[in-house]
Design a protein around this motif. Structure first.
Motif, mmCIF file in Angstrom:
data_model
loop_
_atom_site.group_PDB
_atom_site.id
_atom_site.type_symbol
_atom_site.label_atom_id
_atom_site.label_comp_id
_atom_site.label_asym_id
_atom_site.label_seq_id
_atom_site.Cartn_x
_atom_site.Cartn_y
_atom_site.Cartn_z
ATOM 1 N N ALA A 1 3.182 5.921 -7.251
ATOM 2 C CA ALA A 1 2.103 6.117 -8.137
ATOM 3 C C ALA A 1 0.977 7.030 -7.811
ATOM 4 C CB ALA A 1 1.544 4.754 -8.567
ATOM 5 N N PHE A 2 0.446 7.229 -6.441
ATOM 6 C CA PHE A 2 -0.823 8.142 -6.480
ATOM 7 C C PHE A 2 -0.302 9.551 -5.749
ATOM 8 C CE2 PHE A 2 -2.266 3.748 -7.048
ATOM 9 C CZ PHE A 2 -3.096 4.198 -8.310
ATOM 10 N N ALA A 3 0.560 9.785 -4.935
ATOM 11 C CA ALA A 3 0.823 10.796 -4.230
ATOM 12 C C ALA A 3 1.071 11.959 -5.249
ATOM 13 C CB ALA A 3 1.808 10.504 -3.045
ATOM 14 N N PRO A 4 0.952 13.196 -4.939
ATOM 15 C CA PRO A 4 1.126 14.335 -5.872
ATOM 16 C C PRO A 4 2.637 14.494 -5.913
ATOM 17 C CG PRO A 4 0.218 15.132 -3.659
ATOM 18 C CD PRO A 4 0.219 13.679 -3.717
ATOM 19 N N GLN A 5 3.041 15.133 -6.967
ATOM 20 C CA GLN A 5 4.313 15.559 -7.215
ATOM 21 C C GLN A 5 4.684 16.693 -6.065
ATOM 22 O OE1 GLN A 5 4.979 17.037 -10.884
ATOM 23 N NE2 GLN A 5 5.363 15.152 -11.863
ATOM 24 N N ASP A 6 5.883 16.839 -5.708
ATOM 25 C CA ASP A 6 6.347 18.006 -5.167
ATOM 26 C C ASP A 6 6.531 19.153 -5.905
ATOM 27 O OD1 ASP A 6 7.428 19.106 -2.839
ATOM 28 O OD2 ASP A 6 9.502 18.857 -3.595
ATOM 29 N N LEU B 1 3.702 7.902 3.502
ATOM 30 C CA LEU B 1 5.143 7.622 3.977
ATOM 31 C C LEU B 1 5.046 7.154 5.293
ATOM 32 C CD1 LEU B 1 8.112 8.443 4.031
ATOM 33 C CD2 LEU B 1 7.546 10.584 4.775
ATOM 34 N N LEU B 2 4.094 7.232 6.237
ATOM 35 C CA LEU B 2 3.778 6.609 7.220
ATOM 36 C C LEU B 2 3.503 5.128 7.290
ATOM 37 C CD1 LEU B 2 1.806 9.344 9.599
ATOM 38 C CD2 LEU B 2 4.288 8.822 9.482
ATOM 39 N N ILE B 3 2.646 4.930 6.335
ATOM 40 C CA ILE B 3 2.312 3.463 5.714
ATOM 41 C C ILE B 3 3.613 2.622 5.497
ATOM 42 C CG2 ILE B 3 1.051 1.828 4.444
ATOM 43 C CD1 ILE B 3 -1.097 4.146 4.623
ATOM 44 N N SER B 4 4.332 3.411 4.799
ATOM 45 C CA SER B 4 5.575 2.654 4.224
ATOM 46 C C SER B 4 6.367 2.598 5.555
ATOM 47 C CB SER B 4 6.344 3.637 3.100
ATOM 48 O OG SER B 4 7.406 3.143 2.448
ATOM 49 N N LEU B 5 6.572 3.728 6.316
ATOM 50 C CA LEU B 5 7.672 3.345 7.644
ATOM 51 C C LEU B 5 7.061 2.195 8.624
ATOM 52 C CD1 LEU B 5 9.620 4.594 9.516
ATOM 53 C CD2 LEU B 5 7.991 6.075 10.414
ATOM 54 N N LEU B 6 5.536 1.973 8.553
ATOM 55 C CA LEU B 6 5.044 0.611 9.272
ATOM 56 C C LEU B 6 5.712 -0.477 8.476
ATOM 57 C CD1 LEU B 6 1.520 1.330 10.398
ATOM 58 C CD2 LEU B 6 3.392 0.624 11.800
ATOM 59 N N ILE C 1 5.180 18.337 5.768
ATOM 60 C CA ILE C 1 4.861 17.636 4.611
ATOM 61 C C ILE C 1 3.324 17.780 4.273
ATOM 62 C CG2 ILE C 1 5.148 15.464 5.732
ATOM 63 C CD1 ILE C 1 5.853 14.234 2.960
ATOM 64 N N ALA C 2 2.923 17.707 3.092
ATOM 65 C CA ALA C 2 1.604 17.534 3.028
ATOM 66 C C ALA C 2 0.688 16.423 3.273
ATOM 67 C CB ALA C 2 1.101 17.982 1.341
ATOM 68 N N PRO C 3 -0.379 16.562 3.891
ATOM 69 C CA PRO C 3 -0.926 15.181 4.357
ATOM 70 C C PRO C 3 -1.153 14.223 3.289
ATOM 71 C CG PRO C 3 -2.627 17.176 4.905
ATOM 72 C CD PRO C 3 -1.340 17.469 4.160
ATOM 73 N N GLU C 4 -1.512 14.679 1.978
ATOM 74 C CA GLU C 4 -1.580 13.473 1.017
ATOM 75 C C GLU C 4 -0.301 12.764 0.697
ATOM 76 O OE1 GLU C 4 -2.411 16.650 0.745
ATOM 77 O OE2 GLU C 4 -2.382 17.454 -1.466
ATOM 78 N N MET C 5 0.786 13.699 0.980
ATOM 79 C CA MET C 5 1.990 12.956 0.865
ATOM 80 C C MET C 5 2.748 11.974 1.989
ATOM 81 S SD MET C 5 3.881 15.894 -0.685
ATOM 82 C CE MET C 5 4.263 16.342 -2.347
ATOM 83 N N LEU C 6 1.956 12.360 3.444
ATOM 84 C CA LEU C 6 2.736 12.122 4.561
ATOM 85 C C LEU C 6 1.885 10.668 4.794
ATOM 86 C CD1 LEU C 6 3.937 12.304 7.324
ATOM 87 C CD2 LEU C 6 1.734 13.474 7.908
ATOM 88 N N TRP C 7 0.520 10.362 4.425
ATOM 89 C CA TRP C 7 -0.002 9.077 4.722
ATOM 90 C C TRP C 7 0.778 7.728 4.178
ATOM 91 C CZ3 TRP C 7 -2.464 8.421 8.815
ATOM 92 C CH2 TRP C 7 -3.322 9.498 9.584
ATOM 93 N N VAL D 1 0.754 -1.194 -0.078
ATOM 94 C CA VAL D 1 -0.058 -0.069 -0.053
ATOM 95 C C VAL D 1 0.932 1.219 0.111
ATOM 96 C CG1 VAL D 1 -1.729 1.369 1.328
ATOM 97 C CG2 VAL D 1 -2.049 -1.261 1.226
ATOM 98 N N GLY D 2 1.937 1.305 0.835
ATOM 99 C CA GLY D 2 2.778 2.350 1.003
ATOM 100 C C GLY D 2 3.541 2.811 -0.156
ATOM 101 N N THR D 3 4.088 1.959 -0.779
ATOM 102 C CA THR D 3 5.025 2.140 -2.219
ATOM 103 C C THR D 3 4.075 2.354 -3.108
ATOM 104 O OG1 THR D 3 5.183 -0.040 -2.306
ATOM 105 C CG2 THR D 3 6.973 1.126 -1.004
#
Lengths: 190, 249
Positions: free
Chosen positions: B42-47, B205-210, B197-203, B35-37
């Motif tokens: 693919a789906f998080a917005p560009q920086d 990242l946190l899932i990937s961290l987990l 970091i914007a929330p739609e990029m943070l989520w 899910v995280g990667t």
């Protein structure tokens, strides 16, 4: 806890504390040499009472002053001013600048101090801040418009990003450079 | 207070705990990593500054945070081994060491790959990069020291001392970007402030961290199981286990 364990824990604790303080003191003594670069004010006003001398090889880190970038039309030579909290140092460089280089950006340059306020750089690196956000949000909050480098007109090579010259930029642009990691991010704060 | 932990000082109980935990850790790791990667890549917005290049953050930041997290866990295991002298403590320490070393390597490698296009350099000797490199050397030192002794009880003690001493490097890595001028930027999420970091990029990242954390847990349980079996080869319960396994297969 039984006394033997207590004793072992105390020994480990004391030894740990001693090592931590030894390393802490060491780092404190080395403090200046661990810094990666001089800031423009440190070059002009000196760092810890020591002025960098002309001819010294050093690194400088600061923010590119908007409007100060001037390019030679025939070669890759470029010169720009760096600022942190007041004094300005001019950097000249010949070569390809990193993609993130643009006016208002933090950069780190390695080179030789040629006069009190001038550096001839051999390497220019871009520093970026710790903020990440989608382009739309950046445009709303900072007035920065993201454009892909491919769409850029070749003549205007100063930046892949255009600052739109509205008063919004004035009110939002930081008076302080972004070198200190303390920028606040508040989505929807506007 | 810590009474529930005491049974796991016995190798047999620790082995059983690993067997129970392992499938859960694998499932959680695979789900979170997938899910995280996928979300991040693919789906998080560009920086706004770095475009698509920033997406390496979904590998770089989890591996960097967990390279430090794993080291702290290793040092805690070493402390338990030293003070309470549990047999399983040094075993779990050495089970974690190579996993943490690989995480450190991934963090350094993805950092270099990220640094080249963004900063303009693969490597700079600034405080953050250098202290993370020292972390890799500490891991390698712990592994090498453990391997250098024939008597594994002795090996655990020596490597444990090294692991404990090295723990001073952890706050240095974390605060390096605040204490000194560095090319590396400041902390984005691991600070007592709102994440930058914007929330739609943070989520993602946190899932990937987990996901990375579960993955490290899963690999560590495998390594701990094999370490226990290797060290307790002559115990009756291990021999019984070996018989049962060979009969089933």
């Amino acid at each position: 806890m039984n006394p033997r364990r207590k004793q072992r824990l105390a020994v480990v604790g004391i030894v740990g504390l001693l090592i931590a303080s030894a390393i802490g003191l060491m780092l404190y003594a080395l403090n200046d040499s661990i810094d990666l670069f001089y800031t423009p004010s440190e070059i002009i006003e000196g760092k810890q009472g020591q002025m960098p001398h002309v001819g010294q090889r050093l690194r400088i880190g600061g923010m590119v002053v908007p409007g100060s970038v001037s390019r030679d039309s025939k070669s890759l030579a470029v010169s720009f001013d760096l600022i942190d909290t007041g004094p300005i140092v001019t950097v000249t460089y010949t070569g390809i600048l990193p993609d993130l280089f643009r006016e208002g950006q933090g950069i780190v340059a390695t080179g030789v101090l040629t006069s009190a306020t001038e550096i001839t750089a051999q390497e220019v690196l871009a520093k970026h801040d710790e903020e990440y956000m989608p382009p739309e949000l950046a445009e709303k909050m900072k007035g920065i418009k993201h454009e892909k480098p491919a769409n850029m007109p070749i003549t205007d090579a100063s930046s892949s990003y255009q600052y739109d010259a509205t008063p919004k930029l004035e009110s939002n642009s930081k008076s302080k450079p972004e070198l200190e990691p303390e920028s606040k991010f508040k989505p929807g704060a506007q | 207070m810590w009474k529930w932990l005491h049974p796991y000082a016995k190798t047999e109980n620790a082995y059983q705990l690993c067997v129970t935990l392992q499938p859960w850790l694998w499932v959680s790791a695979l789900v979170c990593l997938a899910v995280g990667t996928v979300w991040g890549l693919a789906f998080a917005p560009q920086d706004y500054q770095q475009g698509d290049s920033f997406r390496i953050i979904y590998i770089h930041v989890p591996s960097a945070i967990l390279s430090m997290g794993t080291y702290v866990a290793m040092a805690i295991a070493a402390l338990v081994g030293m003070v309470w002298q549990w047999r399983t403590a040094y075993m779990s320490m050495i089970a974690m060491a190579p996993v943490g070393a690989v995480m450190t390597f991934i963090a350094l490698f993805t950092g270099a790959a990220w640094g080249k296009p963004m900063w303009g350099a693969w490597w700079v000797w600034d405080a953050r990069l250098t202290s993370e490199l020292i972390l890799l050397f500490l891991y390698i030192g712990v592994i090498a020291l453990y391997g250098a002794f024939e008597d594994k009880q002795q090996a655990g003690k020596a490597a444990g001392v090294m692991a404990l001493v090295g723990v001073v490097n952890i706050p240095i890595i974390h605060y390096s970007v605040e204490w000194w001028n560095t090319l590396h930027q400041g902390a984005t999420i691991s600070k007592f402030d709102q994440p930058s970091i914007a929330p739609e990029m943070l989520w993602p990242l946190l899932i990937s961290l987990l996901g990375f954390a579960f993955f490290i847990g899963a690999v560590t349980t495998i390594r701990l199981r094999s370490e226990i079996v290797r060290r307790e080869m002559h115990r009756p319960w291990v021999q019984k286990l070996a018989h049962e396994t060979s009969e089933n297969s």
